[in-house]
Scaffold this active site. Sequence first.
Site, PDB file in Angstrom:
ATOM      1  N   ARG A 142      -8.964  -0.036  12.841  1.00  0.00           N
ATOM      2  CA  ARG A 142      -8.190   0.186  13.953  1.00  0.00           C
ATOM      3  C   ARG A 142      -9.478   0.016  14.841  1.00  0.00           C
ATOM      4  O   ARG A 142      -9.195   0.534  15.827  1.00  0.00           O
ATOM      5  CB  ARG A 142      -7.960   1.992  13.245  1.00  0.00           C
ATOM      6  CG  ARG A 142      -5.846   0.961  12.760  1.00  0.00           C
ATOM      7  CD  ARG A 142      -5.633   2.578  12.014  1.00  0.00           C
ATOM      8  NE  ARG A 142      -4.436   2.102  11.643  1.00  0.00           N
ATOM      9  CZ  ARG A 142      -3.552   3.197  10.472  1.00  0.00           C
ATOM     10  NH1 ARG A 142      -3.910   4.385  11.227  1.00  0.00           N
ATOM     11  NH2 ARG A 142      -2.462   2.899  10.135  1.00  0.00           N
ATOM     12  N   ASP A 188       1.107  -0.993  -0.042  1.00  0.00           N
ATOM     13  CA  ASP A 188       0.082  -0.008   0.484  1.00  0.00           C
ATOM     14  C   ASP A 188       0.639   1.342   0.081  1.00  0.00           C
ATOM     15  O   ASP A 188       1.895   1.248   0.915  1.00  0.00           O
ATOM     16  CB  ASP A 188      -0.849  -0.337   1.349  1.00  0.00           C
ATOM     17  CG  ASP A 188      -1.478   0.713   1.440  1.00  0.00           C
ATOM     18  OD1 ASP A 188      -2.385   1.361   0.426  1.00  0.00           O
ATOM     19  OD2 ASP A 188      -2.672   1.563   2.427  1.00  0.00           O
TER      20      ASP A 188
HETATM   21  P1  13P Z   1      -8.856   4.719   5.589  1.00  0.00           P
HETATM   22  O1  13P Z   1      -8.107   5.671   6.568  1.00  0.00           O
HETATM   23  O2  13P Z   1     -10.083   5.430   5.359  1.00  0.00           O
HETATM   24  O3  13P Z   1      -8.978   3.008   6.259  1.00  0.00           O
HETATM   25  O4  13P Z   1      -8.216   4.845   4.105  1.00  0.00           O
HETATM   26  C1  13P Z   1      -7.241   3.666   3.936  1.00  0.00           C
HETATM   27  C2  13P Z   1      -6.588   3.390   3.055  1.00  0.00           C
HETATM   28  O5  13P Z   1      -6.505   4.502   1.813  1.00  0.00           O
HETATM   29  C3  13P Z   1      -5.128   2.775   2.726  1.00  0.00           C
HETATM   30  O6  13P Z   1      -4.349   3.020   1.702  1.00  0.00           O
HETATM   31  O1  G3H Z   2      -3.163   4.673   3.652  1.00  0.00           O
HETATM   32  C1  G3H Z   2      -2.518   4.848   4.458  1.00  0.00           C
HETATM   33  C2  G3H Z   2      -2.745   3.299   5.676  1.00  0.00           C
HETATM   34  O2  G3H Z   2      -4.111   3.369   6.477  1.00  0.00           O
HETATM   35  C3  G3H Z   2      -1.753   2.396   6.684  1.00  0.00           C
HETATM   36  O3  G3H Z   2      -1.617   3.772   7.711  1.00  0.00           O
HETATM   37  O4  G3H Z   2       1.054   4.459   7.480  1.00  0.00           O
HETATM   38  O5  G3H Z   2       0.116   4.474   9.173  1.00  0.00           O
HETATM   39  O6  G3H Z   2       0.514   2.245   8.120  1.00  0.00           O
HETATM   40  P1  G3H Z   2       0.145   3.846   8.071  1.00  0.00           P
HETATM   41 ZN    ZN Z   3      -4.857   4.983   1.005  1.00  0.00          ZN
END
Ligand code: 13P
Ligand code: G3H
Ligand code: ZN
Length: 309
Positions: free
Chosen positions: A260, A82
């Site tokens: 979360r 991600d």
């Molecule tokens: P949220 O913070 O809305 O759960 O989005 C998560 C996200 O886009 C991770 O890439």
């Molecule tokens: O897009 C962000 C996700 O919620 C991941 O968050 O970078 O704190 O793990 P993080």
């Molecule tokens: Zn995201």
Amino acid sequence: MALITSKKMFEKALTSDYAVGAFNVNNMEIIQGIVDAVKDENAPVILQVSAGARKYARPAYLMKLVEAAILDTGIDICLHLDHGEDFEICKKCVDDGFTSVMIDASKHEFAENIRITKEVVEYAHAHGVVVEAELGKLAGVEDNIKVSGAAATFTVPEEAAEFVAKTGVDSLAIAIGTSHGAYKFKGDPYLDFERLKEIHALIPETPLVLHGASTVIPEFVAKCNQYGGKIPGAQGVPEDMIREATKYGICKVNIDTDLRLAMTAEVRKYISEHPEDFDPRKYLSPARQAIHDMVQHKIRDVLNCSGQK
Ligand code: 13P
Ligand code: G3H
Ligand code: ZN
């Protein structure tokens, strides 16, 4: 039962009114809660790992936990990076065995975003891995002042078409008004559906991705606050808006914040009600169950992907 790419999942989702859930993972309990719900619902799933999650859990543990989840449940899992911020982290994840990576070069200007994305696509595709990229900027909490102001950073439909043609990317994250975290809107929630429809019409074969798609369900915010939390005024994307978005090419819906909140609410409740307990299993068991129930709710009632494995 294997690690798979999202290719077939998205092909199916693109021609149907459902989306695949992409859930962020950090540890064993979160992974178990998600995959147990996915198994119960016979749904497709993407488990995604941010750079922060990779650092926290460590790559070797994450890979082994996901392999264990496949062994234990017998489901197929797409393992996705991600928001990879550069070629190097995408390469590391490809080399580690991820089946999907996101290169998020959206902070760069258009031509540079294309250049970096193309480099990742070439490497990933040569290794059988699919790539998600991002065009446009998700509004930050502080950015989301007015729709007119935020619109300046939304994805431009013609640019999306050019971007996909020039990079060969497999899916595209777009900006239409969502943002990460628990504070998505100051006033009424708003998503630019006309823009989404235009993008989808120009690139109908490209699976689109909605980041920042948590609903920040009031019941869970209230539960956190009831047991000592301090999360005032949190607000997310209403569930009917997510359902609507899945009709116009949104095939992947990213959810982290709602997991979360569900987990934290349960841990807070348990510890507050059982001050004599200090065995982590006591509070992590209901927390894991809360993840399961949240994912089951998303699959059944929001993403509409139950039975679509
Ligand atoms: P949220 O913070 O809305 O759960 O989005 C998560 C996200 O886009 C991770 O890439
Ligand atoms: O897009 C962000 C996700 O919620 C991941 O968050 O970078 O704190 O793990 P993080
Ligand atoms: Zn995201």
